[in-house]
Scaffold this motif. Structure first.
Motif, PDB file in Angstrom:
ATOM      1  N   VAL A   7       0.838  -1.199   0.000  1.00  0.00           N
ATOM      2  CA  VAL A   7       0.000   0.000   0.000  1.00  0.00           C
ATOM      3  C   VAL A   7       0.875   1.251   0.000  1.00  0.00           C
ATOM      4  CG1 VAL A   7      -1.641   1.342   1.370  1.00  0.00           C
ATOM      5  CG2 VAL A   7      -1.976  -1.114   1.072  1.00  0.00           C
ATOM      6  N   VAL A   8       1.931   1.251   0.794  1.00  0.00           N
ATOM      7  CA  VAL A   8       2.829   2.409   0.857  1.00  0.00           C
ATOM      8  C   VAL A   8       3.514   2.621  -0.488  1.00  0.00           C
ATOM      9  CG1 VAL A   8       4.956   3.285   1.894  1.00  0.00           C
ATOM     10  CG2 VAL A   8       3.173   2.318   3.337  1.00  0.00           C
ATOM     11  N   LEU A   9       4.009   1.560  -1.106  1.00  0.00           N
ATOM     12  CA  LEU A   9       4.670   1.685  -2.407  1.00  0.00           C
ATOM     13  C   LEU A   9       3.696   2.169  -3.477  1.00  0.00           C
ATOM     14  CD1 LEU A   9       7.011  -1.440  -2.475  1.00  0.00           C
ATOM     15  CD2 LEU A   9       7.656   0.959  -2.236  1.00  0.00           C
ATOM     16  N   TYR A  10       2.481   1.677  -3.448  1.00  0.00           N
ATOM     17  CA  TYR A  10       1.463   2.121  -4.397  1.00  0.00           C
ATOM     18  C   TYR A  10       1.171   3.609  -4.199  1.00  0.00           C
ATOM     19  CZ  TYR A  10      -2.959   2.420  -6.899  1.00  0.00           C
ATOM     20  OH  TYR A  10      -3.962   2.791  -7.743  1.00  0.00           O
ATOM     21  N   GLY A  11       1.018   4.029  -2.953  1.00  0.00           N
ATOM     22  CA  GLY A  11       0.766   5.442  -2.657  1.00  0.00           C
ATOM     23  C   GLY A  11       1.916   6.325  -3.102  1.00  0.00           C
ATOM     24  N   LEU A  12       3.132   5.858  -2.894  1.00  0.00           N
ATOM     25  CA  LEU A  12       4.306   6.620  -3.319  1.00  0.00           C
ATOM     26  C   LEU A  12       4.347   6.747  -4.836  1.00  0.00           C
ATOM     27  CD1 LEU A  12       6.927   8.030  -2.447  1.00  0.00           C
ATOM     28  CD2 LEU A  12       8.060   5.816  -2.648  1.00  0.00           C
ATOM     29  N   ALA A  13       4.046   5.667  -5.536  1.00  0.00           N
ATOM     30  CA  ALA A  13       4.028   5.708  -7.004  1.00  0.00           C
ATOM     31  C   ALA A  13       2.973   6.688  -7.515  1.00  0.00           C
ATOM     32  CB  ALA A  13       3.773   4.319  -7.562  1.00  0.00           C
ATOM     33  N   VAL A  14       1.807   6.677  -6.903  1.00  0.00           N
ATOM     34  CA  VAL A  14       0.743   7.606  -7.298  1.00  0.00           C
ATOM     35  C   VAL A  14       1.183   9.044  -7.046  1.00  0.00           C
ATOM     36  CG1 VAL A  14      -1.596   8.395  -6.748  1.00  0.00           C
ATOM     37  CG2 VAL A  14      -1.116   5.954  -7.027  1.00  0.00           C
ATOM     38  N   PHE A  15       1.808   9.289  -5.905  1.00  0.00           N
ATOM     39  CA  PHE A  15       2.270  10.635  -5.577  1.00  0.00           C
ATOM     40  C   PHE A  15       3.312  11.120  -6.586  1.00  0.00           C
ATOM     41  CE2 PHE A  15       5.412  13.355  -3.430  1.00  0.00           C
ATOM     42  CZ  PHE A  15       4.597  14.445  -3.177  1.00  0.00           C
ATOM     43  N   VAL A  16       4.267  10.251  -6.939  1.00  0.00           N
ATOM     44  CA  VAL A  16       5.313  10.628  -7.895  1.00  0.00           C
ATOM     45  C   VAL A  16       4.692  10.943  -9.259  1.00  0.00           C
ATOM     46  CG1 VAL A  16       7.305   9.744  -9.183  1.00  0.00           C
ATOM     47  CG2 VAL A  16       7.187   9.447  -6.710  1.00  0.00           C
ATOM     48  N   LEU A  17       3.798  10.097  -9.716  1.00  0.00           N
ATOM     49  CA  LEU A  17       3.140  10.354 -11.000  1.00  0.00           C
ATOM     50  C   LEU A  17       2.329  11.646 -10.965  1.00  0.00           C
ATOM     51  CD1 LEU A  17       2.003   6.769 -11.993  1.00  0.00           C
ATOM     52  CD2 LEU A  17       3.775   8.149 -13.078  1.00  0.00           C
ATOM     53  N   TYR A  18       1.619  11.886  -9.887  1.00  0.00           N
ATOM     54  CA  TYR A  18       0.837  13.123  -9.741  1.00  0.00           C
ATOM     55  C   TYR A  18       1.750  14.340  -9.798  1.00  0.00           C
ATOM     56  CZ  TYR A  18      -1.922  16.813  -7.586  1.00  0.00           C
ATOM     57  OH  TYR A  18      -2.538  17.999  -7.324  1.00  0.00           O
ATOM     58  N   THR A  19       2.888  14.268  -9.102  1.00  0.00           N
ATOM     59  CA  THR A  19       3.835  15.386  -9.084  1.00  0.00           C
ATOM     60  C   THR A  19       4.386  15.646 -10.482  1.00  0.00           C
ATOM     61  OG1 THR A  19       4.439  14.862  -6.812  1.00  0.00           O
ATOM     62  CG2 THR A  19       5.954  16.242  -8.044  1.00  0.00           C
ATOM     63  N   ILE A  20       4.748  14.590 -11.183  1.00  0.00           N
ATOM     64  CA  ILE A  20       5.307  14.744 -12.529  1.00  0.00           C
ATOM     65  C   ILE A  20       4.269  15.323 -13.485  1.00  0.00           C
ATOM     66  CG2 ILE A  20       6.156  13.459 -14.531  1.00  0.00           C
ATOM     67  CD1 ILE A  20       7.555  11.582 -12.511  1.00  0.00           C
ATOM     68  N   ILE A  21       3.033  14.862 -13.387  1.00  0.00           N
ATOM     69  CA  ILE A  21       1.989  15.322 -14.306  1.00  0.00           C
ATOM     70  C   ILE A  21       1.607  16.767 -14.030  1.00  0.00           C
ATOM     71  CG2 ILE A  21      -0.448  15.005 -14.935  1.00  0.00           C
ATOM     72  CD1 ILE A  21       0.070  11.963 -14.565  1.00  0.00           C
ATOM     73  N   THR A  22       1.472  17.140 -12.760  1.00  0.00           N
ATOM     74  CA  THR A  22       1.001  18.484 -12.441  1.00  0.00           C
ATOM     75  C   THR A  22       2.094  19.536 -12.514  1.00  0.00           C
ATOM     76  OG1 THR A  22       1.334  18.112 -10.075  1.00  0.00           O
ATOM     77  CG2 THR A  22      -0.866  17.661 -10.969  1.00  0.00           C
ATOM     78  N   SER A  23       3.342  19.142 -12.290  1.00  0.00           N
ATOM     79  CA  SER A  23       4.430  20.117 -12.289  1.00  0.00           C
ATOM     80  C   SER A  23       5.720  19.477 -12.797  1.00  0.00           C
ATOM     81  CB  SER A  23       4.624  20.662 -10.876  1.00  0.00           C
ATOM     82  OG  SER A  23       5.660  21.598 -10.862  1.00  0.00           O
ATOM     83  N   PRO A  24       5.831  19.288 -14.101  1.00  0.00           N
ATOM     84  CA  PRO A  24       7.016  18.614 -14.630  1.00  0.00           C
ATOM     85  C   PRO A  24       8.308  19.403 -14.412  1.00  0.00           C
ATOM     86  CG  PRO A  24       5.551  19.285 -16.412  1.00  0.00           C
ATOM     87  CD  PRO A  24       4.859  19.580 -15.130  1.00  0.00           C
ATOM     88  N   ASP A  25       8.234  20.726 -14.439  1.00  0.00           N
ATOM     89  CA  ASP A  25       9.447  21.526 -14.208  1.00  0.00           C
ATOM     90  C   ASP A  25       9.963  21.333 -12.788  1.00  0.00           C
ATOM     91  OD1 ASP A  25       9.381  22.546 -16.775  1.00  0.00           O
ATOM     92  OD2 ASP A  25       8.198  24.306 -16.181  1.00  0.00           O
ATOM     93  N   ARG A  26       9.079  21.356 -11.827  1.00  0.00           N
ATOM     94  CA  ARG A  26       9.462  21.152 -10.423  1.00  0.00           C
ATOM     95  C   ARG A  26       9.994  19.733 -10.212  1.00  0.00           C
ATOM     96  NH1 ARG A  26      11.733  22.640  -5.990  1.00  0.00           N
ATOM     97  NH2 ARG A  26      10.731  21.919  -4.106  1.00  0.00           N
ATOM     98  N   ALA A  27       9.360  18.760 -10.849  1.00  0.00           N
ATOM     99  CA  ALA A  27       9.817  17.374 -10.725  1.00  0.00           C
ATOM    100  C   ALA A  27      11.221  17.223 -11.295  1.00  0.00           C
ATOM    101  CB  ALA A  27       8.845  16.439 -11.439  1.00  0.00           C
TER     102      ALA A  27
END
Length: 54
Positions: A7-27
């Motif tokens: 569950v933690v790994l899945y949540g982390l993966a979702v968070f990373v993808l969300y960060t990349i999609i919403t703010s690619p420059d910041r990522a």
């Protein structure tokens, strides 16, 4: 315990993808900072080992 890890790994993966999609420059900045940190650590270890040998 295995289920919690999944569950933690899945949540982390979702968070990373969300960060990349919403703010690619910041990522990209965060990835660059991470690689610079790893590079600095490797240089520090190299300098330490060189000092031990000398």
């Amino acid at each position: 315990m295995g289920q919690a890890k999944k569950v933690v790994l899945y949540g982390l993966a979702v968070f990373v993808l969300y960060t990349i999609i919403t703010s690619p420059d910041r990522a990209a900045d965060l990835v660059q900072v991470g690689f610079e940190g790893i590079s600095s650590a490797a240089q520090g270890v190299g300098a330490f080992m060189s000092a031990l040998v000398n």
